[in-house]
Design a protein around this motif. Structure first.
Motif, PDB file in Angstrom:
ATOM      1  N   ALA A   1       7.212  27.061 -48.583  1.00 52.71           N
ATOM      2  CA  ALA A   1       5.847  27.135 -49.106  1.00 52.71           C
ATOM      3  C   ALA A   1       5.054  25.884 -48.736  1.00 52.71           C
ATOM      4  CB  ALA A   1       5.882  27.286 -50.620  1.00 52.71           C
TER       5      ALA A   1
ATOM      6  N   THR B   1       0.706  25.637 -52.403  1.00 53.08           N
ATOM      7  CA  THR B   1       1.411  26.704 -53.112  1.00 53.08           C
ATOM      8  C   THR B   1       2.448  26.125 -54.057  1.00 53.08           C
ATOM      9  OG1 THR B   1       1.076  28.288 -51.320  1.00 53.08           O
ATOM     10  CG2 THR B   1       2.923  28.698 -52.811  1.00 53.08           C
TER      11      THR B   1
ATOM     12  N   THR C   1       2.261  26.440 -58.117  1.00 52.54           N
ATOM     13  CA  THR C   1       3.371  27.080 -58.826  1.00 52.54           C
ATOM     14  C   THR C   1       3.844  26.204 -59.978  1.00 52.54           C
ATOM     15  OG1 THR C   1       4.070  28.183 -56.781  1.00 52.54           O
ATOM     16  CG2 THR C   1       5.669  28.078 -58.580  1.00 52.54           C
TER      17      THR C   1
ATOM     18  N   ASP D   1      -6.048  31.239 -54.820  1.00 52.85           N
ATOM     19  CA  ASP D   1      -5.212  30.376 -53.995  1.00 52.85           C
ATOM     20  C   ASP D   1      -4.734  31.067 -52.737  1.00 52.85           C
ATOM     21  OD1 ASP D   1      -4.081  27.806 -53.667  1.00 52.85           O
ATOM     22  OD2 ASP D   1      -2.116  28.607 -54.147  1.00 52.85           O
TER      23      ASP D   1
ATOM     24  N   LEU E   1      -2.392  33.502 -52.179  1.00 58.54           N
ATOM     25  CA  LEU E   1      -0.999  33.905 -51.989  1.00 58.54           C
ATOM     26  C   LEU E   1      -0.904  35.409 -51.773  1.00 58.54           C
ATOM     27  CD1 LEU E   1       1.111  31.905 -54.591  1.00 58.54           C
ATOM     28  CD2 LEU E   1       0.542  31.324 -52.253  1.00 58.54           C
TER      29      LEU E   1
ATOM     30  N   ARG F   1       7.569  32.984 -55.075  1.00 60.92           N
ATOM     31  CA  ARG F   1       7.325  31.748 -55.815  1.00 60.92           C
ATOM     32  C   ARG F   1       7.559  31.920 -57.317  1.00 60.92           C
ATOM     33  NH1 ARG F   1       8.307  27.635 -53.388  1.00 60.92           N
ATOM     34  NH2 ARG F   1       7.105  26.439 -54.903  1.00 60.92           N
TER      35      ARG F   1
END
Length: 224
Positions: free
Chosen positions: A88, A92, A96, A180, A182, A190
């Protein structure tokens, strides 16, 4: 054969060089003693990370946003020696950490709810498009009219209120996915949950947001 040139030391690295470095390299530089690299990293992501924490906690836990935000950076600092750029991205990874800390607060407060883990349909883009419009209208280069600016400001306030009404896990999935960036696969990886669970959270979260934002979305449809 001449030796390969050595990477510049923390003292030799200029401010402009740090500004041009990607996040992962800044974190590695910080881990090797370049404190100024952390300052650049913090300045680059301070606003986005705080907004994410604030939106995830919602209005009822807004008073705890500062503490969760600071705890996130403490965790980032503590993990500097173990950070690896493989896998990642730094952003990220950091988001997380913030997600996990915020969810812990929500669990303690009793606001977390169980969610259905079944979904098959693809999600539309109506609410994310509205979110981009809210942010885009604030861009001075867009030169919105007074009427348009008032509309987008009202829509922005409504969107934040609608996000606050979502169950915590649906809100987190929406923010990580649409703010973000993702992917569903990355989210599942994640957050260490199933792919279909992520799809379910996104699907039902978007359904609720569309219903909550119906008045503003109908105006956009009429303008299209």
């Amino acid at each position: 054969m001449s030796a390969l040139p050595r990477a510049p030391s923390a003292a030799a690295r200029s401010a402009s060089e740090r500004d041009a470095m990607p996040d992962d390299q800044l974190m590695l530089a910080y881990a090797h003693g370049d404190a100024a690299a952390f300052d650049v990293l913090y300045a680059r992501h301070e606003g986005g990370l705080f907004r994410f924490v604030r939106r995830l906690l919602g209005a009822r836990l807004a008073a705890q946003a500062d503490e969760v935000f600071q705890d996130t950076w403490v965790r980032i600092i503590s993990a500097r020696d173990s950070f690896s750029p493989q896998g990642a991205t730094w952003r990220t990874w950091a988001f997380t950490i913030a997600h996990n800390l915020a969810m812990d607060r929500l669990r303690v407060s009793g606001r977390e709810v169980a969610l259905d883990a079944h979904a098959t349909d693809d999600d539309g883009d109506a609410v994310p498009a509205l979110d981009r419009g809210v942010r885009g209208a604030a861009d001075a280069s867009a030169h919105p009219s007074a009427e348009e600016l008032a509309f987008w400001r009202a829509a922005g306030r409504r969107l934040l209120a609608c996000l606050d009404e979502l169950p915590a896990e649906q809100r987190a999935a929406f923010l990580l996915h649409h703010e973000d960036g993702l992917t569903v696969d990355a989210l599942a990886d994640r957050l260490e949950i199933g792919f279909e669970t992520v799809r379910s959270r996104l699907r039902y979260g978007l359904q609720k947001l569309r219903a909550c934002m119906e008045r503003y979305l109908s105006v956009l449809e009429q303008r299209a």
